[in-house]
Design a protein around this motif. Structure first.
Motif, PDB file in Angstrom:
ATOM      1  N   GLU A 458      67.502  71.980  28.631  1.00  0.00           N
ATOM      2  CA  GLU A 458      67.800  70.915  29.587  1.00  0.00           C
ATOM      3  C   GLU A 458      67.772  69.564  28.900  1.00  0.00           C
ATOM      4  O   GLU A 458      66.870  69.281  28.115  1.00  0.00           O
ATOM      5  N   VAL A 459      68.758  68.782  29.177  1.00  0.00           N
ATOM      6  CA  VAL A 459      68.786  67.403  28.695  1.00  0.00           C
ATOM      7  C   VAL A 459      68.815  66.533  29.942  1.00  0.00           C
ATOM      8  O   VAL A 459      69.795  66.537  30.673  1.00  0.00           O
ATOM      9  N   GLY A 531      78.000  80.117  25.929  1.00  0.00           N
ATOM     10  CA  GLY A 531      77.054  79.379  26.752  1.00  0.00           C
ATOM     11  C   GLY A 531      77.748  78.662  27.896  1.00  0.00           C
ATOM     12  O   GLY A 531      78.968  78.635  27.979  1.00  0.00           O
ATOM     13  N   THR A 532      76.952  78.131  28.787  1.00  0.00           N
ATOM     14  CA  THR A 532      77.507  77.372  29.905  1.00  0.00           C
ATOM     15  C   THR A 532      76.747  76.063  30.046  1.00  0.00           C
ATOM     16  O   THR A 532      75.598  75.957  29.629  1.00  0.00           O
ATOM     17  N   VAL A 533      77.392  75.064  30.605  1.00  0.00           N
ATOM     18  CA  VAL A 533      76.715  73.793  30.894  1.00  0.00           C
ATOM     19  C   VAL A 533      76.826  73.530  32.372  1.00  0.00           C
ATOM     20  O   VAL A 533      77.898  73.688  32.947  1.00  0.00           O
ATOM     21  N   GLU A 534      75.723  73.148  32.968  1.00  0.00           N
ATOM     22  CA  GLU A 534      75.779  72.744  34.348  1.00  0.00           C
ATOM     23  C   GLU A 534      75.230  71.343  34.472  1.00  0.00           C
ATOM     24  O   GLU A 534      74.446  70.899  33.650  1.00  0.00           O
ATOM     25  N   LYS A 541      68.372  58.313  40.338  1.00  0.00           N
ATOM     26  CA  LYS A 541      67.250  59.121  39.849  1.00  0.00           C
ATOM     27  C   LYS A 541      67.484  59.700  38.469  1.00  0.00           C
ATOM     28  O   LYS A 541      66.554  59.957  37.722  1.00  0.00           O
ATOM     29  N   GLY A 542      68.728  59.969  38.145  1.00  0.00           N
ATOM     30  CA  GLY A 542      68.988  60.471  36.813  1.00  0.00           C
ATOM     31  C   GLY A 542      69.978  61.614  36.793  1.00  0.00           C
ATOM     32  O   GLY A 542      70.499  62.036  37.833  1.00  0.00           O
ATOM     33  N   THR A 543      70.206  62.079  35.595  1.00  0.00           N
ATOM     34  CA  THR A 543      71.189  63.124  35.382  1.00  0.00           C
ATOM     35  C   THR A 543      70.527  64.232  34.598  1.00  0.00           C
ATOM     36  O   THR A 543      69.684  63.985  33.748  1.00  0.00           O
ATOM     37  N   LYS A 544      70.921  65.450  34.891  1.00  0.00           N
ATOM     38  CA  LYS A 544      70.352  66.568  34.140  1.00  0.00           C
ATOM     39  C   LYS A 544      71.444  67.556  33.780  1.00  0.00           C
ATOM     40  O   LYS A 544      72.204  67.994  34.638  1.00  0.00           O
ATOM     41  N   PHE A 545      71.524  67.873  32.514  1.00  0.00           N
ATOM     42  CA  PHE A 545      72.437  68.905  32.056  1.00  0.00           C
ATOM     43  C   PHE A 545      71.618  70.149  31.734  1.00  0.00           C
ATOM     44  O   PHE A 545      70.599  70.056  31.063  1.00  0.00           O
TER      45      PHE A 545
END
Lengths: 981, 160
Positions: A458-459, A531-534, A541-545
């Motif tokens: 997670e980023v 792989g996959t990215v979501e 609040k922010g972003t999460k990959f």
């Protein structure tokens, strides 16, 4: 020599990578002496080796950097970003030199005097961010008095420099030069430094015992007064050169003189200065690594005792060989299984076990902690923070999570890119954060963990989240979608557009990002390794990959299938479920104009027949087939195969160069029985087939943008009677049957067929339409409450994904209106009308069962799509409701406030001007309808969506286009209401 | 099968570096030569696993001691009559780059030593397709032997 150079390059690269992170840490913890010593040592090793290998440019630069670090360590200058910058730059330059060195075998020519000058300036404390720290130094070395020679000389940094100069001189001096041939000068200097420091009363301790043996050796060799004089003169000369005060030099001379007799006569004394060291490099022992001044060679030696450096190629070939062994093992085991009793059974079992263990161990050698891919990030973030004038904390969790080296390499670049993005686009400036009431320092959090056979990475950042408005503008500007298309998209769906090629939301193209290399590359790179990215983002609040990648690429689990007599492997991780289809199973493959589809539970699945895709001859008739339900991205489709075998562990081998342009294969492999089979690539198959859309850019839409697609409606287009083609939402069609004239019976004056043990009345669209001109005609079956009606059509034309908007209302019975679909005016069918037409008692039954109470219910329907309003209104009206329409939340609210009374409100969620959530909260707060049931209507819903609906004030949630649940939900709502009342 | 020219006596005088060994093969009646150093294996008929959708000259792949080898049908590549079902072509496994290809040929002859200097350029009138795959020919006693260039064959297969 080449070997040594290679070793040097590897070691230096490792060192530099380490330093990147450590220097940033140092900036944050400037007082950590251990950290400083460690950094110092690494750089020192680089410098020493450079000198040894004859790389003057590298050595000079490393030396200058080392000086600055020496000053940091002594506390004579403080660690500040300004002071750190040239050091980091020096590191970068060293890195590039090493890269050149690796390519050409020579260091690049050129001059670094600019940087060296700057470093020296920093080292001398001339930089703004640097303070003269004599006070602090006194404090640090509090046990030494002002008269202490060590302090007066200028601390360890002076000693360092003195030693450098001293050795330069010694090596130029013919009288003593011979003693230094074959000597590791780096190690020697380290010892010398420690020794001098000890002699002068500095903080460094020196274990002199190693020297004794050497000393002895030297004395035997004929060490004499003359040598001692030469050496002493050089040492003192070095001090003079460094502007050490005269009295100190004198004191030093006295000190040296006092050791003369010891040096020359009593070999057991650990005193003399230099020569003694030279022969002892072999016998060198390891000092305690925690001691700050350990000669550089010592620690690495200790650390390397349990690890060795192995060429990656060796590991790769080991992996290949083990893969072969695994295959052979599989082959043997397969033979063994066929034999009832065999004397080979037990040794083969043993072989089986050992092979598995071996495979595991070898895989282990390929495993590396993901932290290795992160090592560069602290530095990158630090530089970015400076450049962008933000405060950023990089938090790394789970750095020890291990994954395959190959995967690690592949993930490095995408990851770096995402962290850059987070720092550049994701996080706000200090100013903005303060205004938003957040802490000034933004966080970027990396989190890695194992989950099944995957690594979840997670980023996330706690920045302002994705700016949907800006994305929307950009979509329009780049023509990725039309305005009307965007209107129907949810925030989340719009956010997905950042994965489109050429998309960057940064208003300004900064140095950092926005150079056209975007998230599309990230996604495709991650896709390449399976792989996959979501993405999830919430405003403010922010972003999460979330990245999901397989642990390893070398061996995967695959489903072996057969089609047309040939076997293929399909990666197990892309298989969602298997559906077996026989002539009498409930699931059937249906054809829509030559395109096979499968109704699976509540969804219609596009199918790809492997045989026709691969153009394999059909071998004999099949009375059973299998559909492999596969997911690519968010899109699901089925692959039709003849047979399904076992799951097998396979070793993925790349396909031959000549076959690379066949996107449907991702590799090939050898099975346990020795046969070669191709590995199918579901992504490639989806792309080749343009699954699920019939539009021109089906590939684009089908793979990249299913989220966007889902918002559209699948319309079944068909011909019936005169005039324009007709269309009906596919979801309302429960079945398409080919019915032949012979099957049609006459029931009560109406044509009907037997269908699923029931009589299904057949209706035509218009009176003039001649039913059954041909022997077989497609019939659309609409079902409701266990009853069906068949609409006879002339021909099924197509299934089209489209956003339907009714252009023209029609008064004629059975039609909702006319819409333009695929450039043609198309009549939209009102299915309710036909259900009513077929069975007169239909709605009576429904009315009775639906409403125990009397009186007409009034419903407010809020939906921005005129199509849905027009679709739902007749359904509701025919069920006995009175309907008022509104085309967005704001209008709906107005109507609510106008004083009209409603028994129930149905609202769409995504609407322009005011969406469903806004609408419902206003209605609850500001109108008399605070208790009225309000049903949320949306085309798709995740559990989160439903939860959000409930939170906002909706009573219930129902899916669009699901007529049965829609009506029953209405009924429930009324029933509850009655109970409550 | 035709007899092949013996090494000319003069060649022994010249420096040995000019001598190269060729494996002669026969495809559809024509003799071709492949530098022997490129040849990894010569196999009798093998069952080939076909690869759907592959270009026509790629017959499929075989498993050669755990290595997957791409099989190229030389008759198709050279635009000759295809092999009939009864014919059992031989496999010449050659290496190109890191990949192995197996060439399906009618028959395999023998290894002959030839002086590289005797190699002549292909006549301009020759089938352009053949010229693409060969960079010269030798005049043997009774026939011409076209030298096949493995790199050209492999690259051609890739382009296709």
């Amino acid at each position: 020599m080449d070997d040594i150079l290679g070793e040097f390059i590897a070691e230096t690269n490792e060192g530099i990578e380490l330093l990147d992170g450590e220097l940033v840490r140092l900036e944050q913890n400037p007082d950590d002496p251990e950290l400083i010593s460690h950094i110092f040592r690494v750089l020192h090793t680089i410098k020493g080796t450079c000198g040894f290998l004859g790389l003057p440019r590298l050595a000079a630069l490393a030396h200058a950097g080392e000086n600055v670090l020496g000053q940091f360590r002594d506390g004579s200058i403080t660690v500040t970003p300004t002071a750190m910058n040239p050091v980091l730059e020096a590191l970068d330059r060293i890195r590039s030199f090493v890269a050149t060195l690796e390519e050409t075998g020579e260091e690049p020519s050129g001059n670094d005097s600019d940087l060296i000058e700057e470093l020296n300036r920093v080292a001398k404390g001339e930089d703004a961010g640097v303070k003269l720290a004599s006070d602090e130094e006194t404090e640090r070395n509090g046990q030494h008095t002002q008269e202490d020679l060590y302090t007066r000389i200028g601390g360890l940094s002076s000693i360092d420099m003195a030693v450098e100069i001293f050795y330069e001189r010694l090596l130029d001096d013919d009288r003593v030069k011979e003693y230094f041939t074959d000597v590791n000068m780096d190690r020697l200097q380290g010892m010398q430094r420690a020794f001098l420091s000890m002699v002068l009363g500095g903080p460094d301790e020196y274990e002199g015992r190693d020297l004794r043996a050497a000393h002895e050796h030297l004395v035997e060799k004929g060490l004499n007064d003359e040598h001692f004089d030469v050496v002493a003169a050089h040492l003192l000369g070095s001090l003079v050169e460094l502007d050490v005060p005269e009295d100190v030099v004198k004191a030093m001379a006295t000190k040296l003189e006092s050791t003369r007799s010891d040096v020359l006569n009593k070999p057991s004394d650990p005193i003399e200065v230099t020569e003694e060291v030279h022969a002892n490099q072999e016998s060198q022992n390891v000092d305690e690594p925690s001691k700050p001044q350990t000669p550089s060679g010592g620690e690495s030696k200790k650390a390397s005792a349990r690890t060795i450096r192995v060429n990656v190629d060796v590991l790769e070939s080991l992996m290949t060989v083990v893969s072969e062994l695994v295959l052979t093992r599989n082959q043997l085991m397969q033979i063994l299984r066929a034999q009832k009793e065999s004397e080979f059974a037990s040794p083969l079992q043993r072989l089986n076990q050992v092979t598995s263990e071996l495979q595991e161990s070898v895989m282990q050698t390929r495993m590396q902690p993901i932290g290795n891919a992160w090592s560069k990030l602290p530095r990158i973030v630090r530089d970015l923070a400076q450049e962008l004038d933000k405060k950023i904390d990089l938090v790394m969790k789970g750095a020890e999570t291990e994954l395959d080296r190959q995967v690690l390499d592949e993930i490095k670049d995408p990851l770096t890119h995402m962290v850059r993005n987070a720092a550049d686009h994701g996080l706000e400036t200090t100013e903005e954060r303060r205004t938003a009431g957040k802490s000034e320092t933004g966080n970027i959090i990396l989190n890695a963990r194992h989950e099944g056979g995957h690594i979840i990475l997670e980023v996330s950042d706690d920045g302002h989240g994705l700016d949907t408005d800006r994305i929307r503008d950009k979509i329009l500007k780049n023509g990725l979608a039309t305005e009307s298309e965007i209107e129907n998209l949810s925030e989340q769906q719009i956010q997905q557009f950042i994965f489109k090629p050429g998309f960057s939301t940064a208003t300004n193209v900064t140095n950092v990002s926005g150079r056209g290399v975007g998230m599309d590359v990230v996604r495709s790179n991650i896709g390449k390794i399976g792989g996959t990215v979501e993405l999830s983002s919430s405003a403010g609040k922010g972003t999460k990959f979330t990245i999901k990648i397989p642990l390893t690429l070398a061996i995967i689990s695959a489903l072996i299938v057969e089609s047309g007599g040939q076997r293929f492997a399909l990666p197990q991780n892309s298989v969602i479920e298997l559906v077996r289809i026989t002539s009498n199973s409930t699931h059937k493959i249906e054809m829509v104009k030559g395109t096979p589809v499968l109704r699976l539970r509540d969804r219609l699945l596009s199918l790809v027949n492997l045989k026709s895709l691969l153009e394999i001859e059909n071998q004999g008739s099949q009375n059973e087939t299998y559909v492999i339900v596969t997911q690519v991205g968010t899109q699901m489709f089925g692959i039709v195969v003849d047979r399904v075998f076992d799951t097998e562990e396979i070793v993925v081998k790349p396909v031959a160069e000549a076959l690379r342009n066949l996107p449907i294969y991702s590799g090939n492999t050898i099975l346990g029985d020795g046969s070669v089979i191709m590995i199918l690539d579901p992504i490639g198959i989806a792309n080749v087939n343009g699954v699920s859309t019939s539009g021109e850019d089906s590939y684009e839409e089908s793979t990249e943008d299913m989220a966007h697609l889902r918002e559209k409606t699948s319309m079944l287009i068909f011909k019936a009677g005169q005039g324009a083609p007709k269309a009906v939402p596919l979801a309302l069609v429960s079945r398409i049957e080919d019915i032949s004239l012979d099957d049609v019976e006459n029931a009560g004056g109406q044509p009907a067929v037997q269908y699923r043990d029931q009589l299904m009345p057949l209706v035509t669209l218009t009176k003039d339409q001649q039913p059954f001109k041909e022997s077989k005609q497609p019939v659309l079956a609409f079902s409701d409450r266990g009853r069906s009606v068949g609409l006879v059509t002339d021909e099924i034309i197509d299934i089209v994904e489209t956003d339907v908007s009714v252009e023209m209302k029609t008064e004629s019975n059975g039609l909702i209106g006319t819409a333009i679909i695929g450039g043609t005016a198309t009549d939209l069918i009102d299915t309710t009308h036909f259900l009513g037409q077929a069975c007169d008692d239909w709605f009576d039954v429904q009315r009775e069962s639906s409403f125990g109470d009397t009186g007409e219910k009034h419903i407010l329907l809020v939906d921005d799509s005129s199509f849905f309003r027009n679709l739902l209104t007749p359904i509701l009206e025919s069920a006995g409701y009175k309907v008022t329409q509104a085309d967005n939340g704001a209008n709906g609210l107005e109507i609510c406030q106008s004083g009209e009374s409603f028994d129930l409100i149905i609202s769409d969620l995504e609407m322009p001007i005011m969406d469903g959530f806004g609408f419902v909260s206003h209605v609850r707060k500001e109108t008399q309808f605070e208790e009225t049931p309000i049903i949320a209507l949306s085309s798709h819903a995740s559990p989160e969506d439903i939860a959000r609906c409930m939170e906002a004030g909706f009573t219930s949630h129902v899916e669009k286009l699901n007529r049965e649940t829609f009506l029953s939900r209405l009924k429930e709502c009324f029933a509850e209401r009655r109970k409550a009342a | 099968m035709s007899t092949l020219a013996p090494i000319q006596s003069t060649s022994t005088i010249e420096s040995t570096s000019n001598i190269e060994e060729y494996l002669s093969i026969f495809v559809g009646g024509q003799t071709f030569g492949i530098p022997v150093l490129k040849v990894q294996d010569v196999l009798s008929y093998q069952r080939v696993a076909s690869i759907p959708l592959s270009p026509p000259q790629i017959r499929g792949s075989i498993n050669l001691r755990g290595r997957i080898v791409t099989v190229i049908d030389m008759r198709i590549l050279l635009e000759l009559d295809p092999f009939t079902d009864e014919q059992k072509p031989m496999n010449i496994v050659v290496e190109h780059g890191s990949e192995a290809y197996s060439l399906l040929v009618d028959e395999v002859g023998e290894v002959i030593e030839l002086n590289v200097n005797d190699c002549e350029p292909n006549p301009a009138t020759i089938d352009p397709k053949w010229r693409e795959l060969s960079n010269g020919l030798f005049r043997l006693d009774k026939e011409l032997m076209m030298v096949l260039d493995i790199a050209l064959i492999a690259n051609w297969s890739e382009e296709a």
